[in-house]
Write a protein that holds these residues in place. Structure first.
Motif, PDB file in Angstrom:
ATOM      1  N   UNK A  44      36.889   9.230 -49.009  1.00 34.85           N
ATOM      2  CA  UNK A  44      37.389   9.212 -50.388  1.00 34.85           C
ATOM      3  C   UNK A  44      38.053   7.893 -50.743  1.00 34.85           C
ATOM      4  N   UNK A  45      38.462   7.085 -49.712  1.00 32.23           N
ATOM      5  CA  UNK A  45      39.042   5.755 -49.960  1.00 32.23           C
ATOM      6  C   UNK A  45      37.980   4.666 -49.966  1.00 32.23           C
ATOM      7  N   UNK A  46      36.708   5.084 -49.943  1.00 37.54           N
ATOM      8  CA  UNK A  46      35.585   4.149 -49.921  1.00 37.54           C
ATOM      9  C   UNK A  46      35.528   3.355 -48.615  1.00 37.54           C
TER      10      UNK A  46
ATOM     11  N   UNK B 243      33.741  12.694 -44.124  1.00 38.76           N
ATOM     12  CA  UNK B 243      34.899  12.567 -43.241  1.00 38.76           C
ATOM     13  C   UNK B 243      34.565  13.165 -41.867  1.00 38.76           C
ATOM     14  N   UNK B 244      35.384  12.822 -40.891  1.00 33.59           N
ATOM     15  CA  UNK B 244      35.206  13.362 -39.550  1.00 33.59           C
ATOM     16  C   UNK B 244      36.212  14.485 -39.323  1.00 33.59           C
ATOM     17  N   UNK B 245      35.708  15.602 -38.778  1.00 31.17           N
ATOM     18  CA  UNK B 245      36.546  16.702 -38.326  1.00 31.17           C
ATOM     19  C   UNK B 245      36.148  16.996 -36.891  1.00 31.17           C
ATOM     20  N   UNK B 246      36.872  17.852 -36.180  1.00 32.70           N
ATOM     21  CA  UNK B 246      36.523  18.110 -34.772  1.00 32.70           C
ATOM     22  C   UNK B 246      35.077  18.563 -34.573  1.00 32.70           C
TER      23      UNK B 246
ATOM     24  N   UNK C  64      42.656  13.135 -51.772  1.00 32.15           N
ATOM     25  CA  UNK C  64      41.395  13.395 -52.450  1.00 32.15           C
ATOM     26  C   UNK C  64      41.607  14.237 -53.714  1.00 32.15           C
ATOM     27  N   UNK C  65      42.585  15.140 -53.649  1.00 36.42           N
ATOM     28  CA  UNK C  65      42.855  15.983 -54.811  1.00 36.42           C
ATOM     29  C   UNK C  65      43.463  15.166 -55.950  1.00 36.42           C
ATOM     30  N   UNK C  66      44.278  14.148 -55.571  1.00 37.77           N
ATOM     31  CA  UNK C  66      44.779  13.236 -56.603  1.00 37.77           C
ATOM     32  C   UNK C  66      43.628  12.514 -57.277  1.00 37.77           C
TER      33      UNK C  66
END
Length: 702
Positions: free
Chosen positions: A223-225, A145-148, A131-133
């Motif tokens: 971020x990758x759509x 995005x999914x996190x715990x 994502x930073x790129x």
């Protein structure tokens, strides 16, 4: 033979009539279904558009705020020096501003530096490096995005210096991320915003169509759509076409029984409403909708549905226009604010650099310092207006009614303003009242003075030469005090009269740009007048001038004749070794006090916190006066005052504070301070207060 000849004709008539009616029946059925599909399709389309717009509005504040923060030179410096104190004071305390649950900072090598989070999010360093790129290419990006802890909305931006925030995207100084957890609170707020029920669906969920419901799906992509989940918005859609269909069945059965009667009324009961439906579907004709509502039965109900659909379109258009106007005003205000702040800051920084780095004579140096002082005052005025408008919006301003000598108040304002316009070719007059106030009145004198000052300041700004007058009249019949502020200046076009008191709006002209300002003065004045229970209005013509009228309720304090107090100039005295304690934790501010008083014969003591100020006052009975900062470490000014007063009840203690609103001043007075002075410090005001209370102390001791 006659019967045999007539019967086929009657039979043919019946058959032909039946065929005709059946055709009408299927036409009605077709148009009904078409209307159903059209209304449903339109409602779904409008719902999708509404949800999309509201989601954009919901995300807009974060995008604006993160863009401002990541184009901040101090933030770039933080990536290099890792000054945690600066981060906590400047960025880490902005969770409420972003309404977020997590703030994260990474350096240029994508290494995690620091975070600020609520108890909702325990995860650390979960932002994908890819994502930073992407941020190096796009600058700002929002994804999910999914996190715990669940699904989160992540808004990221590359950190750049303020002088080149976008041109060198591949050379970002670091990365900043704002994260919101899509928890129950987030969903509830979104439901309230969109007036719908919301579910979070995974990308394998099957949607079951519900009767009389409309649904809109908003994809949540990473971020990758790639699809992470979907937000399902669902709202009631009360359209009932079943009754229409049942009625059609009844009609076709009843037709064979009442064929002759129905033939007479076919056109009025069937064809005409169908034609209206067709016209509505094809052109959206409002007259056809009104006529359809006047019909009987289900056609009238369909007309109501069409009208509701039309109203929804209008409301959506109004909402869109309002949202666009609000966005435009905010953008315009932010641009204007940036300009108005940078203008005095540019002068302060520029002339300060000239004084430090160039050889100049004393005359030039004095000229530069005058420019710096004037620019500093302009900057403080802008900040004061912003703070006051914020307090008005959050209903934190309340009137503090007190006994006021109106004649003295008006005369004092006249003398104060007259001194400030010596360099203008303006005939400034106070119009004596034909019906002056014979008794003291009850009002909030601070807010009343501010309204008059704002109106006079505007009048003087836009009058290069001519006349500026003000005054008041008592209207005892209607229990009102009527104030008038008149000028012979630029004047205001009639088209701008309706918006002149709106915040952030000002008349666009060369003179407006020249005098500057945020356009908040008249909005604050209107809010104050209404807070006091009054009204304000305007009369103006371009090239002739402007007259502002405002009225507040007339409330006498008590039946006691008043005497107008004269305006006296205070004579400064030279002190002889009086001891002054300055409680100030900031070294620069203390240095400023020292430099201001270096030509006075004072003995200066310093306390760097409230506790030290208390100890010095207890151990040094020779202290004659205290200048007490309000905001200090260990113990603030209010707490220090509480401990000093019982021991030194007659010691003059003057509050020095950066808080400048009327409510803050009232709090300082109620706490028991002898007086107060606001920052930035005014040298004349400082000496006036010091000499006043040292003189009073010497007189009492004598």
């Amino acid at each position: 033979m006659t019967l045999k000849k007539t019967f086929p004709k009657i039979l043919w008539l019946i058959i032909s009539s039946s065929i005709f009616f059946i055709i009408l029946y299927f036409a009605l059925f077709y148009y009904t279904k078409k209307a159903e599909k059209q209304v449903y399709a339109n409602s779904v389309e409008h719902f999708d558009n509404e949800v999309s717009k509201l989601l954009e509005v919901n995300a807009k504040p974060i995008l604006v705020a993160i863009n401002n923060d990541t184009n901040w030179d101090e933030f770039v410096n933080f990536i290099k020096d890792r000054n945690v104190k600066w981060y906590n004071e400047s960025i880490g305390n902005e969770l409420n501003i972003y309404e977020a649950d997590y703030l994260g900072v990474y350096d240029v090598n994508k290494k995690f530096i620091i975070r600020t989070e609520t108890p909702k999010i325990k995860s650390v360093d979960f932002i994908p490096k890819a994502e930073m790129d992407l941020l190096n290419k796009v600058g700002i990006n929002k994804f999910y995005m999914k996190i715990p802890e669940g699904i989160v909305e992540v808004t990221g931006a590359a950190i750049h210096p303020s002088d080149d925030p976008l041109k060198n995207k591949t050379k970002a100084s670091g990365y900043f991320f704002v994260v919101r957890l899509l928890d129950q609170k987030f969903i509830k707020n979104l439901e309230k915003l969109t007036s719908s029920s919301i579910e979070i669906l995974d990308n394998y969920a099957d949607l079951n169509e519900e009767k009389n419901k409309i649904r809109s799906l908003s994809p949540l992509k990473d971020y990758n759509n790639q699809l992470v989940a979907e937000l399902s918005f669902k709202r009631n859609f009360a359209v009932y076409f079943e009754n229409t269909t049942n009625l059609l069945y009844v009609i076709i059965v009843a037709f064979f029984v009442n064929l002759l009667v129905n033939l007479i009324y076919t056109r009025r009961l069937v064809y005409y409403p169908l034609d209206l439906i067709r016209r509505v579907l094809e052109t959206g004709n409002k007259k056809a909708i009104r006529e359809l509502k006047k019909t009987t039965g289900e056609f009238s109900y369909i007309g109501n549905l069409f009208e509701e659909n039309s109203n929804q379109k209008i409301e959506l258009i109004k909402a869109k226009i309002k949202a666009e106007e609000s966005d435009r005003l905010k953008s315009s205000f932010l641009a204007n604010l940036s300009h108005e702040i940078r203008t005095p800051m540019n002068a302060i920084n520029g002339f300060t650099e000239l004084i430090i780095n160039t050889d100049i004579n004393e005359t030039e140096k004095l000229e530069y310092l005058n420019v710096i002082e004037k620019s500093g005052k302009n900057l403080v005025s802008i900040i004061d207006d912003l703070i006051e408008m914020s307090k008005i919006d959050s209903n934190q301003i309340v009137p503090n009614f007190a006994v006021v000598n109106l004649e003295s108040c008006v005369n004092e304002l006249y003398e104060t303003v007259k001194i400030t316009i010596k360099n203008k070719a303006i005939d400034f007059k106070l119009i004596k009242s034909k019906t002056p106030a014979e008794f003291n009145i009850l009002t909030d004198d601070i807010k009343l003075k501010q309204v008059i000052i704002n109106l006079l300041t505007n009048a003087i700004k836009f009058t290069d030469e001519g006349e500026v007058t003000f005054g008041y009249e008592i209207d005892e019949k209607r229990d009102l005090i009527n104030f008038t502020v008149r000028d012979t200046g630029l004047g205001i076009d009639e088209d701008n009269h309706k918006n002149i008191f709106d915040r952030f709006k000002r008349v666009d002209s060369d003179i407006s740009i020249k005098v500057g300002g945020l356009g908040l003065g008249l909005a604050i004045s209107k809010a104050y007048v209404e807070l006091l229970g009054g009204t304000i209005s305007l009369e103006s013509k371009v090239g002739v001038g402007s007259t502002f009228y405002f009225s507040i309720p007339l409330k006498y304090a008590k039946v006691e004749h008043i005497v107008v107090k004269p305006i006296n100039n205070i004579e400064l005295i030279k002190s002889e070794e009086e001891v002054i304690l300055i409680a100030e934790d900031d070294n620069i501010n203390f240095l400023l006090f020292q430099k201001m008083m270096q030509n006075k014969n004072f003995k200066i003591l310093r306390a760097i916190n409230g506790q030290e100020a208390v100890d010095i006052c207890i151990n040094n009975p020779n202290i004659d006066l205290v200048l007490m900062d309000i905001k200090m470490p260990l113990m603030n000014g209010f707490e220090a005052l509480e401990q000093i007063r019982p021991i030194r009840p007659t010691l003059p203690i003057i509050a020095q504070t950066a808080y400048s609103s009327s409510d803050d001043k009232l709090k300082i007075e109620e706490a028991g301070f002898t007086d107060y002075i606001t920052k930035p410090l005014n040298r004349e005001r400082l000496f006036e207060l010091v000499d006043k209370y040292l003189r009073k102390k010497n007189e009492n001791e004598a």
